[in-house]
Design a protein around this motif. Sequence first.
Motif, PDB file in Angstrom:
ATOM      1  N   VAL A  18     -62.849  -3.884  12.121  1.00 28.25           N
ATOM      2  CA  VAL A  18     -62.584  -3.191  13.384  1.00 28.25           C
ATOM      3  C   VAL A  18     -61.698  -4.100  14.224  1.00 28.25           C
ATOM      4  O   VAL A  18     -62.104  -5.189  14.628  1.00 28.25           O
ATOM      5  N   MET A  19     -60.477  -3.652  14.479  1.00 28.20           N
ATOM      6  CA  MET A  19     -59.531  -4.464  15.236  1.00 28.20           C
ATOM      7  C   MET A  19     -59.650  -4.209  16.738  1.00 28.20           C
ATOM      8  O   MET A  19     -59.473  -5.112  17.534  1.00 28.20           O
ATOM      9  N   LEU A  35     -61.235   3.994  17.259  1.00 27.99           N
ATOM     10  CA  LEU A  35     -61.198   2.676  16.630  1.00 27.99           C
ATOM     11  C   LEU A  35     -59.858   2.437  15.962  1.00 27.99           C
ATOM     12  O   LEU A  35     -59.290   3.360  15.372  1.00 27.99           O
ATOM     13  N   GLN A  36     -59.376   1.218  16.024  1.00 25.60           N
ATOM     14  CA  GLN A  36     -58.274   0.775  15.194  1.00 25.60           C
ATOM     15  C   GLN A  36     -58.922  -0.079  14.102  1.00 25.60           C
ATOM     16  O   GLN A  36     -59.574  -1.085  14.414  1.00 25.60           O
ATOM     17  N   VAL A  37     -58.802   0.347  12.853  1.00 24.40           N
ATOM     18  CA  VAL A  37     -59.394  -0.395  11.745  1.00 24.40           C
ATOM     19  C   VAL A  37     -58.312  -0.707  10.735  1.00 24.40           C
ATOM     20  O   VAL A  37     -57.287  -0.026  10.662  1.00 24.40           O
ATOM     21  N   GLU A  38     -58.547  -1.748   9.937  1.00 21.89           N
ATOM     22  CA  GLU A  38     -57.571  -2.080   8.897  1.00 21.89           C
ATOM     23  C   GLU A  38     -58.261  -2.625   7.666  1.00 21.89           C
ATOM     24  O   GLU A  38     -59.371  -3.152   7.731  1.00 21.89           O
ATOM     25  N   GLU A  45     -56.272   4.816  12.763  1.00 18.52           N
ATOM     26  CA  GLU A  45     -57.075   5.110  13.934  1.00 18.52           C
ATOM     27  C   GLU A  45     -58.184   6.063  13.498  1.00 18.52           C
ATOM     28  O   GLU A  45     -57.924   7.051  12.818  1.00 18.52           O
ATOM     29  N   VAL A  46     -59.426   5.744  13.875  1.00 12.56           N
ATOM     30  CA  VAL A  46     -60.579   6.558  13.489  1.00 12.56           C
ATOM     31  C   VAL A  46     -61.244   7.093  14.753  1.00 12.56           C
ATOM     32  O   VAL A  46     -61.545   6.345  15.672  1.00 12.56           O
ATOM     33  N   VAL A  47     -61.477   8.400  14.773  1.00  9.96           N
ATOM     34  CA  VAL A  47     -62.151   9.047  15.896  1.00  9.96           C
ATOM     35  C   VAL A  47     -63.656   9.014  15.644  1.00  9.96           C
ATOM     36  O   VAL A  47     -64.125   9.366  14.565  1.00  9.96           O
ATOM     37  N   VAL A  48     -64.405   8.562  16.659  1.00 10.12           N
ATOM     38  CA  VAL A  48     -65.866   8.515  16.577  1.00 10.12           C
ATOM     39  C   VAL A  48     -66.410   9.455  17.656  1.00 10.12           C
ATOM     40  O   VAL A  48     -66.355   9.149  18.849  1.00 10.12           O
ATOM     41  N   ASP A  62     -65.398  -5.028  18.231  1.00  8.34           N
ATOM     42  CA  ASP A  62     -64.201  -5.731  17.755  1.00  8.34           C
ATOM     43  C   ASP A  62     -64.576  -6.870  16.815  1.00  8.34           C
ATOM     44  O   ASP A  62     -65.486  -7.645  17.107  1.00  8.34           O
ATOM     45  N   GLY A  63     -63.894  -6.949  15.684  1.00  2.00           N
ATOM     46  CA  GLY A  63     -64.117  -8.019  14.719  1.00  2.00           C
ATOM     47  C   GLY A  63     -65.165  -7.709  13.665  1.00  2.00           C
ATOM     48  O   GLY A  63     -65.297  -8.452  12.699  1.00  2.00           O
ATOM     49  N   ALA A  64     -65.898  -6.622  13.818  1.00  2.00           N
ATOM     50  CA  ALA A  64     -66.927  -6.272  12.835  1.00  2.00           C
ATOM     51  C   ALA A  64     -66.282  -5.888  11.506  1.00  2.00           C
ATOM     52  O   ALA A  64     -65.246  -5.236  11.473  1.00  2.00           O
TER      53      ALA A  64
END
Length: 109
Positions: A18-19, A35-38, A45-48, A62-64
């Motif tokens: 998770v960025m 979320l911005q994830v990579e 981009e992921v919608v929650v 962030d960072g997870a």
Amino acid sequence: LREIEPGGKEVYEVLVSVMSCEVKWTRKGDAMAILQVEDVTGAIEVVVFPNKWTHNKPRLQDGAVVKIKVRVSTNNRDERNYILDSVDLLRGTAERRMVSDRKIMFHLP
């Protein structure tokens, strides 16, 4: 992430970092997140939605480093939308090792 195909009811499971996490509010006043994830192939981009955000908020900071399940749909402009289905945390150094602040190596059994 790049291999995920839109449409259908298929759920994709991916390991991501998770960025960033941006909290938004619905018209009803419920919290949700973008979320911005990579992963090693790219970023999305992921919608929650609110029901998933309430349950998974502590896991999506962030960072997870998490294993997520996403559904993919397309809008009327043929843009992909990634919708969070579920989240699992990875635990222990046997499962993950941070190489730097932007690169991740996964070691799975």
